[in-house]
Design a protein around this motif. Structure first.
Motif, PDB file in Angstrom:
ATOM      1  N   ALA A   1      11.189   7.969 -13.811  1.00  9.84           N
ATOM      2  CA  ALA A   1      12.087   6.838 -13.528  1.00  9.84           C
ATOM      3  C   ALA A   1      11.801   6.261 -12.153  1.00  9.84           C
ATOM      4  O   ALA A   1      11.759   5.041 -11.972  1.00  9.84           O
ATOM      5  N   THR A   2      11.587   7.125 -11.178  1.00 11.04           N
ATOM      6  CA  THR A   2      11.263   6.657  -9.824  1.00 11.04           C
ATOM      7  C   THR A   2       9.908   5.975  -9.801  1.00 11.04           C
ATOM      8  O   THR A   2       9.737   4.940  -9.146  1.00 11.04           O
ATOM      9  N   ALA A   3       8.953   6.517 -10.535  1.00 14.34           N
ATOM     10  CA  ALA A   3       7.625   5.899 -10.611  1.00 14.34           C
ATOM     11  C   ALA A   3       7.716   4.499 -11.211  1.00 14.34           C
ATOM     12  O   ALA A   3       7.046   3.573 -10.751  1.00 14.34           O
ATOM     13  N   GLU A   4       8.564   4.323 -12.213  1.00 13.87           N
ATOM     14  CA  GLU A   4       8.733   3.004 -12.833  1.00 13.87           C
ATOM     15  C   GLU A   4       9.382   2.019 -11.857  1.00 13.87           C
ATOM     16  O   GLU A   4       8.990   0.857 -11.782  1.00 13.87           O
ATOM     17  N   VAL A   5      10.353   2.485 -11.094  1.00 10.80           N
ATOM     18  CA  VAL A   5      10.993   1.626 -10.087  1.00 10.80           C
ATOM     19  C   VAL A   5       9.969   1.187  -9.045  1.00 10.80           C
ATOM     20  O   VAL A   5       9.937   0.026  -8.632  1.00 10.80           O
ATOM     21  N   LEU A   6       9.101   2.095  -8.619  1.00  6.83           N
ATOM     22  CA  LEU A   6       8.053   1.748  -7.655  1.00  6.83           C
ATOM     23  C   LEU A   6       7.105   0.696  -8.238  1.00  6.83           C
ATOM     24  O   LEU A   6       6.739  -0.270  -7.553  1.00  6.83           O
ATOM     25  N   ARG A   7       6.707   0.863  -9.495  1.00  7.17           N
ATOM     26  CA  ARG A   7       5.823  -0.128 -10.146  1.00  7.17           C
ATOM     27  C   ARG A   7       6.509  -1.487 -10.224  1.00  7.17           C
ATOM     28  O   ARG A   7       5.899  -2.523  -9.958  1.00  7.17           O
ATOM     29  N   GLU A   8       7.774  -1.491 -10.585  1.00 10.66           N
ATOM     30  CA  GLU A   8       8.519  -2.750 -10.681  1.00 10.66           C
ATOM     31  C   GLU A   8       8.661  -3.416  -9.312  1.00 10.66           C
ATOM     32  O   GLU A   8       8.563  -4.643  -9.196  1.00 10.66           O
ATOM     33  N   ALA A   9       8.883  -2.624  -8.277  1.00  9.01           N
ATOM     34  CA  ALA A   9       9.013  -3.175  -6.922  1.00  9.01           C
ATOM     35  C   ALA A   9       7.702  -3.819  -6.482  1.00  9.01           C
ATOM     36  O   ALA A   9       7.705  -4.921  -5.917  1.00  9.01           O
ATOM     37  N   VAL A  10       6.584  -3.160  -6.740  1.00  2.00           N
ATOM     38  CA  VAL A  10       5.271  -3.715  -6.382  1.00  2.00           C
ATOM     39  C   VAL A  10       5.050  -5.030  -7.124  1.00  2.00           C
ATOM     40  O   VAL A  10       4.621  -6.029  -6.531  1.00  2.00           O
TER      41      VAL A  10
ATOM     42  N   GLN B   1       0.831  -1.200   0.000  1.00  2.13           N
ATOM     43  CA  GLN B   1       0.000   0.000   0.000  1.00  2.13           C
ATOM     44  C   GLN B   1       0.867   1.252   0.000  1.00  2.13           C
ATOM     45  O   GLN B   1       0.580   2.221  -0.701  1.00  2.13           O
ATOM     46  N   LYS B   2       1.930   1.230   0.778  1.00  2.42           N
ATOM     47  CA  LYS B   2       2.830   2.381   0.823  1.00  2.42           C
ATOM     48  C   LYS B   2       3.502   2.608  -0.532  1.00  2.42           C
ATOM     49  O   LYS B   2       3.614   3.742  -0.994  1.00  2.42           O
ATOM     50  N   LEU B   3       3.956   1.518  -1.147  1.00  4.34           N
ATOM     51  CA  LEU B   3       4.614   1.652  -2.441  1.00  4.34           C
ATOM     52  C   LEU B   3       3.635   2.154  -3.503  1.00  4.34           C
ATOM     53  O   LEU B   3       3.980   2.999  -4.328  1.00  4.34           O
ATOM     54  N   GLN B   4       2.413   1.629  -3.479  1.00  2.82           N
ATOM     55  CA  GLN B   4       1.425   2.065  -4.463  1.00  2.82           C
ATOM     56  C   GLN B   4       0.975   3.499  -4.207  1.00  2.82           C
ATOM     57  O   GLN B   4       0.657   4.226  -5.146  1.00  2.82           O
ATOM     58  N   GLY B   5       0.943   3.900  -2.963  1.00  2.00           N
ATOM     59  CA  GLY B   5       0.524   5.249  -2.617  1.00  2.00           C
ATOM     60  C   GLY B   5       1.611   6.289  -2.790  1.00  2.00           C
ATOM     61  O   GLY B   5       1.337   7.497  -2.768  1.00  2.00           O
ATOM     62  N   ALA B   6       2.834   5.840  -2.968  1.00  3.38           N
ATOM     63  CA  ALA B   6       3.942   6.780  -3.127  1.00  3.38           C
ATOM     64  C   ALA B   6       3.795   7.513  -4.462  1.00  3.38           C
ATOM     65  O   ALA B   6       3.541   6.902  -5.497  1.00  3.38           O
ATOM     66  N   THR B   7       3.916   8.799  -4.412  1.00  2.00           N
ATOM     67  CA  THR B   7       3.825   9.597  -5.635  1.00  2.00           C
ATOM     68  C   THR B   7       5.147  10.291  -5.883  1.00  2.00           C
ATOM     69  O   THR B   7       5.880  10.633  -4.948  1.00  2.00           O
ATOM     70  N   THR B   8       5.422  10.464  -7.144  1.00  2.00           N
ATOM     71  CA  THR B   8       6.657  11.129  -7.526  1.00  2.00           C
ATOM     72  C   THR B   8       6.456  11.784  -8.891  1.00  2.00           C
ATOM     73  O   THR B   8       5.675  11.306  -9.709  1.00  2.00           O
ATOM     74  N   ASP B   9       7.151  12.861  -9.103  1.00  2.00           N
ATOM     75  CA  ASP B   9       7.100  13.537 -10.396  1.00  2.00           C
ATOM     76  C   ASP B   9       8.143  12.964 -11.352  1.00  2.00           C
ATOM     77  O   ASP B   9       8.111  13.243 -12.540  1.00  2.00           O
ATOM     78  N   ASP B  10       9.045  12.176 -10.822  1.00  2.00           N
ATOM     79  CA  ASP B  10      10.112  11.588 -11.630  1.00  2.00           C
ATOM     80  C   ASP B  10       9.620  10.284 -12.257  1.00  2.00           C
ATOM     81  O   ASP B  10       9.329   9.320 -11.540  1.00  2.00           O
TER      82      ASP B  10
END
Length: 96
Positions: free
Chosen positions: A17-26, A6-15
């Motif tokens: 590349a960071t958003a893609e890393v979060l999606r991959e981690a989930v 939930q924390k990873l999915q709720g994390a927001t970023t304007d970057d």
């Protein structure tokens, strides 16, 4: 879903590349949990499979059923663990 997902999915970023890393981690966490659950099911099958011999060590009528369940479970586990591939575990374990 657990708190970390939930924390990873709720994390927001304007970057992006960071958003893609979060999606991959989930996605990776979900896949690992699915694999964990499948391996747990295999362990349950193995632990509930009765030994196919009596107290004197003689085979019982359950031997064919035991062989089938055991071989299926081990084959499934080998596939899930990637034993035909080089993994974290198999890099340091000798092949048998």
């Amino acid at each position: 879903m657990t708190d970390i997902l939930q924390k990873l999915q709720g994390a927001t970023t304007d970057d992006p590349a960071t958003a893609e890393v979060l999606r991959e981690a989930v996605q990776e966490i979900r896949e690992l949990r699915k694999q964990r659950d499948e391996l747990e099911e295999i362990m349950i099958v193995l632990s509930r499979t009765e030994f196919p011999w009596d107290e004197d060590g003689n085979p019982t009528d359950g031997l064919p059923h035991f062989k089938e369940r055991y071989l299926n479970a081990v084959h499934e586990a080998a596939g899930l663990l990637g034993l035909e591939l080089r993994s974290t575990i198999t890099r340091t374990e000798p092949r048998t």
